[in-house]
Write an enzyme that holds these catalytic residues in place. Structure first.
Site, short mmCIF file in Angstrom:
data_model
loop_
_atom_site.label_atom_id
_atom_site.label_comp_id
_atom_site.label_asym_id
_atom_site.label_seq_id
_atom_site.Cartn_x
_atom_site.Cartn_y
_atom_site.Cartn_z
N ARG A 34 30.39 1.35 69.94
CA ARG A 34 29.35 2.23 70.36
C ARG A 34 29.25 2.42 71.96
NH1 ARG A 34 24.88 -0.10 66.04
NH2 ARG A 34 25.07 1.62 64.78
N LYS A 200 21.30 -0.32 46.41
CA LYS A 200 19.86 0.14 45.74
C LYS A 200 19.73 1.67 45.50
CE LYS A 200 17.28 -2.47 49.02
NZ LYS A 200 16.10 -2.74 49.69
N GLY A 342 25.58 3.18 57.16
CA GLY A 342 26.06 2.01 57.84
C GLY A 342 27.36 1.22 57.36
N GLY A 365 20.88 5.04 59.28
CA GLY A 365 19.73 5.63 58.78
C GLY A 365 19.46 7.04 59.45
P1 ADP Z 1 25.15 2.51 53.26
O1 ADP Z 1 24.58 1.13 54.41
O2 ADP Z 1 26.32 2.90 53.68
O3 ADP Z 1 23.92 3.32 53.05
P2 ADP Z 1 24.42 0.50 51.13
O4 ADP Z 1 24.01 -0.22 52.17
O5 ADP Z 1 23.79 1.41 50.02
O6 ADP Z 1 25.40 1.77 52.07
O7 ADP Z 1 25.69 -0.27 50.31
C1 ADP Z 1 26.44 -1.04 50.87
C2 ADP Z 1 26.78 -2.27 50.01
O8 ADP Z 1 26.67 -2.27 48.51
C3 ADP Z 1 27.80 -3.09 50.31
O9 ADP Z 1 27.46 -4.41 51.15
C4 ADP Z 1 28.52 -3.33 49.09
O10 ADP Z 1 29.01 -4.90 49.04
C5 ADP Z 1 27.36 -3.23 48.21
N1 ADP Z 1 28.01 -3.05 46.63
C6 ADP Z 1 28.57 -1.93 46.38
N2 ADP Z 1 28.91 -1.96 45.04
C7 ADP Z 1 28.45 -3.16 44.68
C8 ADP Z 1 28.54 -4.12 43.41
N3 ADP Z 1 29.02 -3.52 42.29
N4 ADP Z 1 28.01 -5.20 43.28
C9 ADP Z 1 27.30 -5.73 44.35
N5 ADP Z 1 27.23 -5.09 45.56
C10 ADP Z 1 27.91 -3.91 45.74
#
Ligand code: ADP
Ligand code: MG
Length: 385
Positions: A34, A200, A342, A365
């Protein structure tokens, strides 16, 4: 919208809101990406004889003791090294010492002010965009430049507040992010595919709603897939299901039955490839080999791809194969890929795809809200022609 290039900076006090929210462990910066990304705007201001004042937040400040681990002092050191010049530092975020440091600035000097969130100890003044604080900070400069892409979706005193009281513009980092995303969305080439994963469903509903009728296919991996599979009637037992959003998943599956592609197999905790009907016995942590193949087939003619959310728990080497295989496929087939989020950006960097895609957006975000079609608070207040 005005940019830094629209202003004559010569001898002006230019406040640049940066995103120096870097990870720091025991006083050592563990990733300075950054800071490096902020350099073009800072250098441009210096080259144009500005008196440069830098503001940034770092972490969260809820009580006095949070200050110690969230000082911008290590950033001052790193920034000095990267620029090859001394950066002046103000330990104070307001008051006489800061005022005097600003008054003493000469053209080409750079002053970094301590973490703007120190002001949160006083009734959350920074985070609630307190008007008195906004006016005070604005009084320190002549021009305000917002180059903190990662906080564009938030209204804080240091990004939205100051802009209300000064002529303002965006910096090169923000301009580049917006141009890349706007050009991508405007392009209108097809097949246009959205890949979603992560944890989620609730975090992603607006994004799905906004993009489902624009893209041709939505491929869903990650833990998010379990809620969709559960909505289709599969027994997912101990796998993460977002119960509150089952109805949302059911509705969207009904409305777009042929556009949504779900996994057909997984990798369990032990690293074994398991079929769908074992979800009631195993915890699935990555997509399986047949799913990778299925997704690759869907991507074979793709012209544009957005990815938000990794396909598995990529932080653990055993469960990064699905995500890695998809990235490799997109890269090797030269498919225009935009990565947002992120953790998704982190996964692309960790897995070796740092400069290999059309764009990996730095702001989690902010990018998601922008893709969701929401106006970004930090942009609304920037001066227009
Ligand atoms: P971003 O920050 O890019 O929006 P998210 O926060 O939605 O992404 O998702 C990232 C997280 O999802 C990671 O920490 C990853 O470990 C978790 N993840 C992905 N697939 C699984 C799974 N099958 N079981 C548990 N965690 C998962
Ligand atoms: Mg995340």
């Amino acid at each position: 919208m005005k940019t830094i290039k629209d202003y004559d900076l010569n001898n002006k006090k230019v406040i640049i809101r940066c995103d120096f929210n870097v990870p720091i462990q025991n006083g050592v910066i563990t990733d300075d990406t950054r800071i490096k990304e902020s350099l073009p705007t800072i250098k441009y201001a210096v080259d144009n004889n500005a008196k440069v004042i830098l503001l940034s937040h770092l972490g969260r400040i809820k009580e006095e003791k949070d200050k110690q681990n969230n000082s911008l002092l290590p950033v001052k050191e790193r920034l000095s090294q990267l620029l090859g010049m001394e950066v002046i530092f103000s330990k104070y975020t307001h008051g006489d010492t800061l005022n005097n440091l600003v008054l003493a600035l000469k053209p080409k000097d750079i002053l970094l002010v301590e973490n703007t969130r120190y002001e949160d100890l006083d009734n959350k003044k920074e985070s609630t965009c307190n008007d008195e604080l906004s006016k005070y900070w604005a009084s320190l400069g002549d021009i305000f430049i917002n180059d903190a892409y990662g906080t564009l979706h938030r209204a804080h005193a240091s990004n939205v507040g100051i802009a209300k009281y000064l002529p303002s513009g965006i910096g090169f980092l923000v301009e580049n992010e917006l141009t890349k995303i706007n050009d991508f969305l405007k392009e209108d080439t097809h097949p246009y595919i959205l890949i979603m994963g992560g944890k989620k469903v609730s975090d992603k509903i607006t994004l799905i709603e906004n993009l489902i009728n624009k893209c041709d296919k939505l491929l869903i991996g990650g833990a998010m897939a379990f809620t969709f599979l559960n909505a289709l009637g599969y027994d997912t037992k101990d796998n993460i299901v977002d119960k509150e959003n089952l109805t949302f998943c059911k509705n969207i599956l009904n409305k777009y039955p042929s556009n949504i592609i779900l996994p057909v197999d997984f990798i369990n905790e032990k690293g074994e490839n398991i079929p769908l009907n074992r979800l009631n016995k195993d915890i699935a942590l990555d997509i399986g080999a047949s799913t990778v193949e299925l997704f690759q087939k869907e991507l074979s003619n793709a012209k544009r791809v957005i990815i938000n959310g990794p396909m598995g728990m990529f932080e653990d080497k055993r469960y990064q194969n699905g995500t890695k295989k998809l990235y490799t496929y997109l890269y090797e087939n030269n498919i225009k890929t935009l990565i947002g989020g992120g953790d998704t950006a982190a996964s692309a960097n960790i897995l070796g795809f740092k400069d290999k895609f059309y764009h990996i957006s730095t702001g989690g975000g902010a990018t998601l809200e922008y893709l969701e079609g929401k106006p970004l608070e930090g942009l609304n207040v920037i001066s227009h022609e």
